[in-house]
Motif scaffolding. Sequence first.
Motif, PDB file in Angstrom:
ATOM      1  N   GLY A  34       0.821  -1.215   0.000  1.00 37.91           N
ATOM      2  CA  GLY A  34       0.000   0.000   0.000  1.00 37.91           C
ATOM      3  C   GLY A  34       0.850   1.257   0.000  1.00 37.91           C
ATOM      4  O   GLY A  34       0.548   2.220  -0.707  1.00 37.91           O
ATOM      5  N   ALA A  37       2.297   1.679  -3.502  1.00 31.11           N
ATOM      6  CA  ALA A  37       1.273   2.144  -4.451  1.00 31.11           C
ATOM      7  C   ALA A  37       1.026   3.640  -4.293  1.00 31.11           C
ATOM      8  O   ALA A  37       0.927   4.371  -5.290  1.00 31.11           O
ATOM      9  CB  ALA A  37      -0.031   1.360  -4.246  1.00 31.11           C
ATOM     10  N   GLY A  38       0.947   4.112  -3.058  1.00 27.07           N
ATOM     11  CA  GLY A  38       0.743   5.543  -2.828  1.00 27.07           C
ATOM     12  C   GLY A  38       1.917   6.370  -3.309  1.00 27.07           C
ATOM     13  O   GLY A  38       1.740   7.434  -3.918  1.00 27.07           O
ATOM     14  N   ALA A  41       2.038   6.475  -7.193  1.00 27.78           N
ATOM     15  CA  ALA A  41       0.997   7.350  -7.737  1.00 27.78           C
ATOM     16  C   ALA A  41       1.379   8.824  -7.582  1.00 27.78           C
ATOM     17  O   ALA A  41       1.167   9.620  -8.503  1.00 27.78           O
ATOM     18  CB  ALA A  41      -0.339   7.071  -7.045  1.00 27.78           C
ATOM     19  N   GLU A  42       1.951   9.186  -6.446  1.00 31.41           N
ATOM     20  CA  GLU A  42       2.349  10.585  -6.221  1.00 31.41           C
ATOM     21  C   GLU A  42       3.477  10.988  -7.165  1.00 31.41           C
ATOM     22  O   GLU A  42       3.469  12.084  -7.735  1.00 31.41           O
ATOM     23  CB  GLU A  42       2.772  10.791  -4.766  1.00 31.41           C
ATOM     24  N   ASP A 130      -2.917   2.691   3.545  1.00 32.17           N
ATOM     25  CA  ASP A 130      -3.956   2.640   2.515  1.00 32.17           C
ATOM     26  C   ASP A 130      -3.873   3.872   1.604  1.00 32.17           C
ATOM     27  O   ASP A 130      -4.045   5.000   2.062  1.00 32.17           O
ATOM     28  CB  ASP A 130      -5.319   2.582   3.190  1.00 32.17           C
ATOM     29  N   PRO A 131      -3.600   3.663   0.292  1.00 31.70           N
ATOM     30  CA  PRO A 131      -3.506   4.808  -0.628  1.00 31.70           C
ATOM     31  C   PRO A 131      -4.790   5.628  -0.717  1.00 31.70           C
ATOM     32  O   PRO A 131      -4.745   6.814  -1.032  1.00 31.70           O
ATOM     33  CB  PRO A 131      -3.174   4.172  -1.978  1.00 31.70           C
ATOM     34  N   SER A 132      -5.926   5.036  -0.426  1.00 31.93           N
ATOM     35  CA  SER A 132      -7.182   5.788  -0.453  1.00 31.93           C
ATOM     36  C   SER A 132      -7.545   6.306   0.938  1.00 31.93           C
ATOM     37  O   SER A 132      -8.593   6.923   1.105  1.00 31.93           O
ATOM     38  CB  SER A 132      -8.315   4.925  -1.014  1.00 31.93           C
ATOM     39  N   ASN A 135      -2.650   7.410   3.268  1.00 26.32           N
ATOM     40  CA  ASN A 135      -1.682   7.448   2.160  1.00 26.32           C
ATOM     41  C   ASN A 135      -0.305   7.977   2.581  1.00 26.32           C
ATOM     42  O   ASN A 135       0.233   8.907   1.982  1.00 26.32           O
ATOM     43  CB  ASN A 135      -2.241   8.283   1.003  1.00 26.32           C
ATOM     44  N   GLY A 137       2.503   6.564   2.171  1.00 24.27           N
ATOM     45  CA  GLY A 137       3.464   6.351   1.086  1.00 24.27           C
ATOM     46  C   GLY A 137       3.459   7.524   0.123  1.00 24.27           C
ATOM     47  O   GLY A 137       4.505   8.022  -0.292  1.00 24.27           O
ATOM     48  N   GLY A 138       2.269   8.000  -0.213  1.00 29.04           N
ATOM     49  CA  GLY A 138       2.147   9.189  -1.063  1.00 29.04           C
ATOM     50  C   GLY A 138       2.721  10.420  -0.389  1.00 29.04           C
ATOM     51  O   GLY A 138       3.368  11.252  -1.024  1.00 29.04           O
TER      52      GLY A 138
END
Length: 170
Positions: A34, A37-38, A41-42, A130-132, A135, A137-138
Amino acid sequence: MAGQSHHILPRPAFDAPPRLLIVVAPFYKDITDGLVAGAEAEIAAADGASEMCEVPGALELPTAIRLADQSRAFDGFVALGCVIRGETTHYDTVCNDSSRALTLLGLQGLSIGNGILTVETYEQAAVRADPSGQNKGGSAAAAALHLIALTRRFVNTPKGVGFGRGGSDA
């Protein structure tokens, strides 16, 4: 808290696309998936490119970043991992030493987003990864992107010719 808000800086814009290395310690792989993924996407939203490498644990993240920096192939780095408190003081050592080492690398001029989750429970980690959701990671990738933008602004600027600051150099 009621009325509490968090200010998020706008995503920086780049003349040349930034290139980042995502370094991940996948001990809790479903959590770090997760985070990755974040982060990806960023970076993509900033028109950047990324590669990923894995290391055994959070303590190895700073060393891997230092080794990768020697290649000069990356503008910045995103460190991702998860440390969940256990029954021993190992948690404190891993959290403190990995964070301290990343900070020292940053003070040496590396652009690093720290996305190492340090939590009490697996459930806390899942919410943050959780990216949603939160987030984190983002957020770590966004921090690295902002530091890259600052590096390009302040460090990689041409100095001009001459010895003086303002006035005539002739």
